[in-house]
Design an enzyme around this catalytic site. Structure first.
Site, PDB file in Angstrom:
ATOM      1  N   ASP A 233      69.474  34.798  24.607  1.00 12.48           N
ATOM      2  CA  ASP A 233      69.050  35.729  25.640  1.00 12.48           C
ATOM      3  C   ASP A 233      67.516  35.763  25.675  1.00 12.48           C
ATOM      4  O   ASP A 233      66.837  35.272  24.773  1.00 12.48           O
ATOM      5  CB  ASP A 233      69.656  37.130  25.395  1.00 12.48           C
ATOM      6  CG  ASP A 233      69.729  37.947  26.679  1.00 12.48           C
ATOM      7  OD1 ASP A 233      69.063  37.587  27.675  1.00 12.48           O
ATOM      8  OD2 ASP A 233      70.451  38.968  26.691  1.00 12.48           O
TER       9      ASP A 233
ATOM     10  N   GLU B  72      69.149  47.231  31.794  1.00 14.55           N
ATOM     11  CA  GLU B  72      68.919  47.175  30.353  1.00 14.55           C
ATOM     12  C   GLU B  72      67.527  47.700  30.005  1.00 14.55           C
ATOM     13  O   GLU B  72      66.608  47.618  30.802  1.00 14.55           O
ATOM     14  CB  GLU B  72      69.067  45.726  29.882  1.00 14.55           C
ATOM     15  CG  GLU B  72      68.260  44.773  30.758  1.00 14.55           C
ATOM     16  CD  GLU B  72      68.071  43.396  30.169  1.00 14.55           C
ATOM     17  OE1 GLU B  72      68.384  43.194  29.003  1.00 14.55           O
ATOM     18  OE2 GLU B  72      67.585  42.526  30.908  1.00 14.55           O
TER      19      GLU B  72
HETATM   20  C1  BGC Z   1      69.781  40.023  29.765  1.00 11.96           C
HETATM   21  C2  BGC Z   1      70.784  38.997  30.180  1.00 11.96           C
HETATM   22  C3  BGC Z   1      70.250  38.187  31.336  1.00 11.96           C
HETATM   23  C4  BGC Z   1      68.906  37.608  30.993  1.00 11.96           C
HETATM   24  C5  BGC Z   1      68.270  36.809  32.096  1.00 11.96           C
HETATM   25  C6  BGC Z   1      68.421  39.430  29.554  1.00 11.96           C
HETATM   26  O1  BGC Z   1      67.447  40.386  29.287  1.00 11.96           O
HETATM   27  O2  BGC Z   1      70.227  40.659  28.587  1.00 11.96           O
HETATM   28  O3  BGC Z   1      71.996  39.598  30.518  1.00 11.96           O
HETATM   29  O4  BGC Z   1      71.159  37.180  31.654  1.00 11.96           O
HETATM   30  O5  BGC Z   1      68.026  38.655  30.648  1.00 11.96           O
HETATM   31  O6  BGC Z   1      67.798  37.609  33.116  1.00 11.96           O
HETATM   32  C1  BGC Z   2      63.172  39.629  33.679  1.00 10.85           C
HETATM   33  C2  BGC Z   2      64.611  39.906  33.374  1.00 10.85           C
HETATM   34  C3  BGC Z   2      64.775  39.982  31.898  1.00 10.85           C
HETATM   35  C4  BGC Z   2      63.838  41.012  31.335  1.00 10.85           C
HETATM   36  C5  BGC Z   2      63.980  41.091  29.857  1.00 10.85           C
HETATM   37  C6  BGC Z   2      62.324  40.713  33.107  1.00 10.85           C
HETATM   38  O1  BGC Z   2      60.983  40.486  33.379  1.00 10.85           O
HETATM   39  O2  BGC Z   2      62.950  39.486  35.036  1.00 10.85           O
HETATM   40  O3  BGC Z   2      65.444  38.948  33.905  1.00 10.85           O
HETATM   41  O4  BGC Z   2      66.084  40.258  31.585  1.00 10.85           O
HETATM   42  O5  BGC Z   2      62.512  40.785  31.722  1.00 10.85           O
HETATM   43  O6  BGC Z   2      62.862  41.613  29.233  1.00 10.85           O
END
Ligand code: BGC
Ligand code: BGC
Length: 662
Positions: A325, A524
Site C-alpha cells: 500500500d 482513510e
Molecule cells: C489506500 C489504498 C489505496 C491506495 C492507492 C492507500 O492509502 O489504503 O486502499 O488503494 O492508497 O490510492
Molecule cells: C493519495 C491517495 C493515497 C493517500 C495516502 C494521497 O495523496 O492521492 O491515493 O491513498 O495519499 O497517503
C-alpha cells in the site's frame, strides 16, 4: 467406525502422544499446526506451462535494474512516460485525486492519451523483451477519479442490499468504465470485515458478516476480471490483507488483535472468495497483527512473511502478485519509505512507492547486490508480475488502451444499475406513521438539511478527490442530489421547497418534511471517530439536530434520510423523526431514493424498502462501555408497509467516551 472424524482424532491423538515424547512443540511444528487450519481454496485460473516458460525466458534476459524497475509503482503525479521507459517501470497508479495533467475535470480522451503515452514508453525500452506497464486505479465505487462518471453506492450500501448478482454486474460495468480510460487494473474490492464503525473506512466494507463478504468478493472479482482478456476485463485487487477491519478501537492503520482462528474465520473470508474467482492481485494492509491467543505482536502486515508467503502464497495457493500500500513499507520496523528488505523478503512483489521511487530502485538494487535480498525472491516477484500481465493479455497488446476508448462514463445502463442499487440499499429503521409511506408525488414537500442540495454529501470519500472534499456540484453535472431528485419526482400539484436550516419557514404549509442528515465526506486517515469522541452523529453535526428540532412537533410528518459512511448513534435524531432511513453513501443517483420514498406516477406503490443493516446499529454514544451497545442488530430493516413500535428511545447523555482498557 473409520470415518473422517475418527481418523482425524486418531491423528491428533498420535500427534499429542508424539508431543509428550518429544516435549514442547518446536516453533516449526507450532507454525505448521496453525497454518493447517486455513481452508483449501482453488483458483480457476490455471498455470500455463508455455506461459511460464516464456516468462522464465524473459526474466533470464533481464538485468537487476530492469527487474527492480518492474517491481516499482510510482504515482502519475511523480513520473513522466519517458521515465517509465528509462527506469523499466512495471506499474503506475493514480492515487485518489490524481488526474491527467492535474485536471480534475480531465476528459476521457485525456486519460486515454496518458495511458497510451505510458504504455508506448514501456514498449520502447532497451530491454531484450519489452514489458508493458500496468496502470492501477482506485475504482472503488465506479471509476471514481474520473469526471462525469456514475458513482455507485459505497460498499456499505451494497452490503445492505444483500444482492451478490448485482455486485457482479456493478463490477462488470465498473471494469468497462476503467477500461474506457485505458486503465486495466482496479484496487478493488475491499473485503475488510469491519468490527468497529469508528474506523473511517467502514463504508468501504460490505459488512461485518464474513459470509456476505466472501460471496461479494467472489462475485465482484468474477464480474470485474471476467475471462481476464476480453475488452472489458480489468484486473481486480482484493484488499487489505489481512485484518484491516479489525483494528483495536477502529483506528486506521492500527493494531488488529485477533486469535489465529478468528483471523481465519472472519478476516480471511473475502480472500477465499476472491481466490475462488481467480483474483490476480492482493494489496497488503497498513495494519499490524497481534495474536491475541499467544500475545505475540507480529508487527506491521507489510513485514509479515508468514501470512504473506506461507499462508497467502502457500496455503491459499495465490499465484498472482502482491502489492504494497501507499508508502506503507516505511511503517515496518527498521524500514524507510524507500527501503524495506523485510517487506521484499516477506513476499511483497510490487511496491507502491508513489513519489520517492528512484531512491527505492537504487536501494533495492544495492540490497540485492549486498545479498540481503536473494535473487530468487526478486525472480519470484518479477515472475508473478509478468504472469499477471500475460494472463490479462497486456503482452498481446490486447487491447492497447486506445482500442478500448470511446464509451461513455455515465451511459444509461450504468446509471440505471446504480439507481437500482441505491433503491436496494436503503434501510428503513423507523416508520411510526401508518400510511405515510410511500409518499404521493403530489405532496407539498419541505426539504431541509445542509447536505440536501450538495451531491458531495452522498458520495463520501474516494469521489473525484481522495477525501471526497474540494469538490462542488459543478464537478458532478450529471448527478442528482436530494433536491434535484425530488424536483424530478414531485409532480404537478405538489411542490418542493428547500431550506438548509428551516429558519423562518412555516412548516405547517407542507404535507411532509424530508430532512437530509449527513456526514461530511472523508476517507482513510481523516475519517476515524476516535475515543474520547462519541459515535453520536449530532456531536459532530449539531446543525442536523437543530434542523430536526426546527421542523418536528409541528403536526407535519418528518422523514429523515441519513447519509453516512457508518452506522451512528442517533437516538435523539430518530426520536425527532417519524420515519428514519439509513441511506449510507448512495453515490450520484439520488433518484434511487425517491423511487422508494414516493409512489409511482400512477399513484401505485413503486419500490419497497428491502435493505437490511450490514452492521449492528449503535444503541449508545460509547458502545464500548455500554450495557446496551446495540439498538438494531445486523440484518434489521423494515418494509414500508410495516409500522414500527419503536416508541421514544432513551437518550444517552455521555458526552465523551472513556479510554479503552489496554
Ligand atoms: C489506500 C489504498 C489505496 C491506495 C492507492 C492507500 O492509502 O489504503 O486502499 O488503494 O492508497 O490510492
Ligand atoms: C493519495 C491517495 C493515497 C493517500 C495516502 C494521497 O495523496 O492521492 O491515493 O491513498 O495519499 O497517503
Amino acid at each position: 467406525m473409520h470415518n473422517a472424524t475418527s481418523l482425524r482424532k486418531l491423528f491428533l491423538g498420535a500427534a499429542l502422544a508424539a508431543l509428550f515424547v518429544s516435549g514442547a512443540p518446536t516453533a516449526v511444528q507450532a507454525k505448521k499446526a496453525a497454518a493447517a487450519e486455513w481452508p483449501v481454496v482453488t483458483s480457476p485460473v490455471k498455470r500455463d506451462d508455455a506461459m511460464e516458460a516464456r516468462i522464465a525466458q524473459i526474466i533470464a534476459g533481464m538485468t537487476l535494474r530492469q527487474k527492480i524497475g518492474q517491481m516499482t509503482q510510482p504515482d502519475i503525479r511523480s513520473i513522466t512516460p519517458d521515465e517509465v521507459r528509462q527506469y523499466y517501470i512495471g506499474s503506475i497508479l493514480n492515487g485518489g485525486g490524481a488526474w491527467p495533467e492535474g485536471k480534475k475535470q480531465a476528459a476521457v480522451s485525456d486519460w486515454v492519451a496518458l495511458a497510451d503515452a505510458y504504455y508506448k514508453a514501456s514498449m520502447a525500452t532497451d530491454m531484450a523483451v519489452n514489458v508493458p506497464v500496468i496502470w492501477g486505479t482506485d475504482a472503488v465505487h465506479g471509476h471514481n477519479n474520473v469526471f462525469k462518471t456514475t458513482l455507485f453506492p459505497h460498499n456499505i450500501g451494497l452490503g445492505a442490499a444483500h444482492d451478490p448478482k448485482m455486485i457482479r454486474e456493478i463490477a462488470h460495468l465498473t471494469a468497462k468504465q476503467v477500461r474506457a480510460t485505458g486503465i486495466t487494473w482496479a484496487f478493488a474490492p475491499t473485503v475488510a470485515v469491519v468490527q468497529n464503525p469508528r474506523w473511517g473506512r467502514t463504508y468501504e466494507s460490505y459488512s461485518s458478516d464474513p459470509k456476505l463478504v466472501r460471496s461479494y468478493a467472489r462475485e465482484f472479482v468474477g464480474g470485474m476480471q471476467a475471462d481476464l482478456k476480453g475488452p472489458d476485463a480489468v484486473i481486480a485487487s482484493v484488499k487489505h490483507f489481512l485484518g484491516d477491519g479489525g483494528t483495536h478501537g477502529g483506528v486506521d492503520q492500527g493494531e488488529t488483535r485477533s486469535s489465529r482462528a478468528n483471523l481465519i474465520k472472519t478476516h480471511g473470508q473475502g480472500y477465499y472468495g476472491a481466490i475462488e474467482a481467480g483474483v490476480q492481485t492482493v494489496m497488503i494492509s497498513y495494519s499490524s497483527y497481534t495474536d491475541s491467543g499467544t500475545g505475540v505482536a507480529h508487527g506491521k502486515m507489510h513485514g509479515n512473511r508468514e501470512l504473506i508467503t506461507d499462508v497467502l502464497k502457500g496455503k491459499l495457493g495465490f499465484d498472482g502478485l502482491v502489492v504494497s500500500d501507499w508508502n506503507a513499507i516505511e511503517q515496518v520496523k527498521g524500514c524507510t519509505r524507500t527501503r524495506c528488505v523485510q517487506a521484499v523478503n516477506a513476499g511483497i512483489d510490487l511496491f507502491m512507492v508513489p513519489d520517492d521511487w528512484k531512491k527505492f530502485i537504487d536501494e533495492a538494487v544495492a540490497d540485492v547486490e549486498a545479498g540481503k535480498i536473494p535473487m530468487s525472491r526478486i525472480d519470484d516477484a518479477v515472475t508473478r508480475i509478468l504472469r499477471v500481465k500475460m494472463r490479462s493479455g497486456l503482452f498481446d497488446g490486447s487491447p492497447m488502451p486506445t482500442v478500448a476508448a470511446a464509451s461513455h462514463m455515465a451511459d444509461s445502463k450504468v446509471r440505471s444499475l446504480a439507481r437500482d442499487a441505491v433503491a436496494k440499499s436503503l434501510v428503513l429503521l423507523k416508520n411510526s406513521k401508518r400510511n405515510l409511506l410511500p409518499l404521493s408525488r403530489k405532496s407539498k414537500v419541505l426539504l431541509v438539511g445542509k447536505g440536501a442540495d450538495k451531491v458531495g454529501s452522498q458520495l463520501g470519500g474516494w469521489s473525484l478527490t481522495w477525501q471526497g472534499d474540494e469538490t462542488d456540484d459543478s464537478d458532478y453535472p450529471l448527478a442528482d442530489d436530494m433536491l434535484s431528485a425530488l424536483q424530478k419526482t414531485v409532480a404537478n400539484g405538489g411542490k418542493v421547497d428547500f431550506s438548509a436550516d428551516a429558519a423562518g419557514v412555516d412548516v405547517k404549509a407542507y404535507d411532509v418534511v424530508i430532512a437530509v442528515l449527513s456526514e461530511r465526506p472523508y476517507a482513510e486517515m481523516k475519517g476515524d471517530v476516535r475515543i474520547p469522541e462519541t459515535l453520536r452523529h449530532s456531536d459532530r453535526y449539531p446543525q442536523d439536530l437543530a434542523v430536526l428540532k426546527a421542523v418536528s412537533g409541528k403536526g407535519v410528518p418528518v422523514v429523515s434520510v441519513l447519509f453516512s459512511g457508518r452506522p451512528v448513534y442517533a437516538n435523539n435524531l430518530i426520536n425527532l423523526s417519524d420515519t428514519f432511513v439509513a441511506a449510507w453513501l448512495p453515490g450520484t443517483e439520488g433518484q434511487g431514493i425517491t423511487d422508494v420514498l414516493f409512489r409511482a406516477a400512477d399513484g401505485k406503490p413503486n419500490r419497497a424498502f428491502r435493505g437490511t443493516l450490514p452492521f449492528d446499529w449503535p444503541g449508545a454514544a460509547c458502545p464500548e462501555v455500554s450495557k446496551k451497545p446495540v439498538l438494531f442488530k445486523r440484518g434489521f430493516g423494515l418494509t414500508a408497509i410495516k409500522t414500527s413500535k419503536l416508541g421514544k428511545l432513551v437518550e444517552d447523555k455521555l458526552a465523551t467516551c472513556p479510554a479503552l482498557p489496554e
